[in-house]
Design a protein around this motif. Structure first.
Motif, PDB file in Angstrom:
ATOM      1  N   ALA A 106     -34.919  -3.504  28.745  1.00 52.20           N
ATOM      2  CA  ALA A 106     -36.157  -3.332  27.978  1.00 52.20           C
ATOM      3  C   ALA A 106     -37.324  -4.019  28.684  1.00 52.20           C
ATOM      4  N   ILE A 107     -37.135  -5.261  29.088  1.00 53.39           N
ATOM      5  CA  ILE A 107     -38.203  -6.025  29.732  1.00 53.39           C
ATOM      6  C   ILE A 107     -38.623  -5.375  31.054  1.00 53.39           C
ATOM      7  N   THR A 108     -37.658  -4.968  31.853  1.00 56.79           N
ATOM      8  CA  THR A 108     -37.954  -4.334  33.143  1.00 56.79           C
ATOM      9  C   THR A 108     -38.752  -3.057  32.940  1.00 56.79           C
ATOM     10  N   SER A 109     -38.358  -2.249  31.964  1.00 62.17           N
ATOM     11  CA  SER A 109     -39.074  -1.000  31.672  1.00 62.17           C
ATOM     12  C   SER A 109     -40.493  -1.282  31.206  1.00 62.17           C
ATOM     13  N   MET A 110     -40.643  -2.293  30.364  1.00 61.86           N
ATOM     14  CA  MET A 110     -41.969  -2.647  29.858  1.00 61.86           C
ATOM     15  C   MET A 110     -42.876  -3.148  30.989  1.00 61.86           C
ATOM     16  N   MET A 111     -42.334  -3.936  31.888  1.00 61.66           N
ATOM     17  CA  MET A 111     -43.125  -4.437  33.014  1.00 61.66           C
ATOM     18  C   MET A 111     -43.605  -3.289  33.898  1.00 61.66           C
ATOM     19  N   TYR A 112     -42.717  -2.344  34.144  1.00 64.57           N
ATOM     20  CA  TYR A 112     -43.058  -1.191  34.984  1.00 64.57           C
ATOM     21  C   TYR A 112     -44.144  -0.349  34.314  1.00 64.57           C
ATOM     22  N   ALA A 113     -43.958  -0.047  33.026  1.00 66.76           N
ATOM     23  CA  ALA A 113     -44.940   0.761  32.297  1.00 66.76           C
ATOM     24  C   ALA A 113     -46.296   0.070  32.259  1.00 66.76           C
ATOM     25  N   LYS A 114     -46.298  -1.242  32.097  1.00 67.71           N
ATOM     26  CA  LYS A 114     -47.556  -1.998  32.069  1.00 67.71           C
ATOM     27  C   LYS A 114     -48.264  -1.885  33.410  1.00 67.71           C
ATOM     28  N   ARG A 115     -47.492  -2.035  34.496  1.00 67.24           N
ATOM     29  CA  ARG A 115     -48.067  -1.931  35.835  1.00 67.24           C
ATOM     30  C   ARG A 115     -48.650  -0.537  36.094  1.00 67.24           C
ATOM     31  N   LYS A 116     -47.979   0.492  35.554  1.00 66.92           N
ATOM     32  CA  LYS A 116     -48.428   1.878  35.725  1.00 66.92           C
ATOM     33  C   LYS A 116     -49.508   2.267  34.712  1.00 66.92           C
ATOM     34  N   LYS A 117     -49.762   1.362  33.748  1.00 64.47           N
ATOM     35  CA  LYS A 117     -50.718   1.623  32.662  1.00 64.47           C
ATOM     36  C   LYS A 117     -50.295   2.827  31.813  1.00 64.47           C
ATOM     37  N   TRP A 118     -48.987   2.939  31.599  1.00 61.77           N
ATOM     38  CA  TRP A 118     -48.457   3.986  30.726  1.00 61.77           C
ATOM     39  C   TRP A 118     -48.551   3.512  29.284  1.00 61.77           C
ATOM     40  N   GLU A 171     -34.611   5.237  34.783  1.00 60.51           N
ATOM     41  CA  GLU A 171     -34.194   4.976  36.163  1.00 60.51           C
ATOM     42  C   GLU A 171     -34.558   3.542  36.571  1.00 60.51           C
ATOM     43  N   ILE A 172     -35.759   3.119  36.233  1.00 65.80           N
ATOM     44  CA  ILE A 172     -36.202   1.762  36.550  1.00 65.80           C
ATOM     45  C   ILE A 172     -35.315   0.736  35.842  1.00 65.80           C
ATOM     46  N   SER A 173     -34.875   1.051  34.618  1.00 62.85           N
ATOM     47  CA  SER A 173     -34.032   0.107  33.871  1.00 62.85           C
ATOM     48  C   SER A 173     -32.725  -0.193  34.596  1.00 62.85           C
ATOM     49  N   HIS A 174     -32.248   0.758  35.404  1.00 59.08           N
ATOM     50  CA  HIS A 174     -31.016   0.536  36.167  1.00 59.08           C
ATOM     51  C   HIS A 174     -31.207  -0.510  37.262  1.00 59.08           C
ATOM     52  N   LYS A 175     -32.475  -0.812  37.562  1.00 57.69           N
ATOM     53  CA  LYS A 175     -32.782  -1.773  38.616  1.00 57.69           C
ATOM     54  C   LYS A 175     -33.053  -3.165  38.069  1.00 57.69           C
ATOM     55  N   CYS A 176     -32.870  -3.348  36.765  1.00 56.03           N
ATOM     56  CA  CYS A 176     -33.109  -4.680  36.210  1.00 56.03           C
ATOM     57  C   CYS A 176     -32.088  -5.653  36.798  1.00 56.03           C
TER      58      CYS A 176
END
Length: 138
Positions: A57-69, A112-117
């Motif tokens: 969850a945290i990894t996905s949220m960080m990625y979305a924040k960086r992408k401004k999704w 997909e990004i969550s698999h990289k946490c």
């Protein structure tokens, strides 16, 4: 980075443990009633499983924040199948819901990004070395 987690048995309880880490003192671990504990707190397997869900969850949220999704939050359900744990297989099935993300490609990318946490990688592709030693009370 090195970190110390202290686990201390709680007096007047069967298996309940108090966990101290970085100032968090209200963490406890117990054993389910079916295994002779009091079931007063999550068991060690629960913490293992929830670590994966929280990290995804945290990894996905960080990625979305960086992408401004437009991600508003993440819900994660971790389903455990430990029926073959004694034979070396421990299965976790993870369901993720990305709130506020309507675009299918963005949802798939977040999965997909969550698999990289870090915890997913630790559980699936790292060698973990554990050394244990006994000390004498001071």
């Amino acid at each position: 980075m090195k970190k110390t987690i202290e686990v201390v048995s709680v007096r007047n309880h069967i298996f309940r443990q108090r966990v101290e880490l970085d100032g968090f003192e209200d963490l406890f671990v117990d054993v389910p009633v079916a295994y002779g504990g009091e079931g007063s707190a999550p068991d060690p397997h629960d913490y293992f499983d929830l670590s994966l869900g929280a990290c995804k969850a945290i990894t996905s949220m960080m990625y979305a924040k960086r992408k401004k999704w437009p991600l508003e939050g993440v819900s994660v359900k971790v389903h455990r199948d430990d029926s073959e744990e004694r034979h070396g297989t421990y299965r976790l099935d993870v369901e993720m819901t990305f709130h506020g993300i309507e675009d299918t490609e963005q949802r798939l990318r977040l999965e997909e990004i969550s698999h990289k946490c870090p915890i997913h990688r630790l559980m699936t592709s790292s060698t973990v070395e554990v050394s244990t030693r006994t000390t004498v009370e001071a």
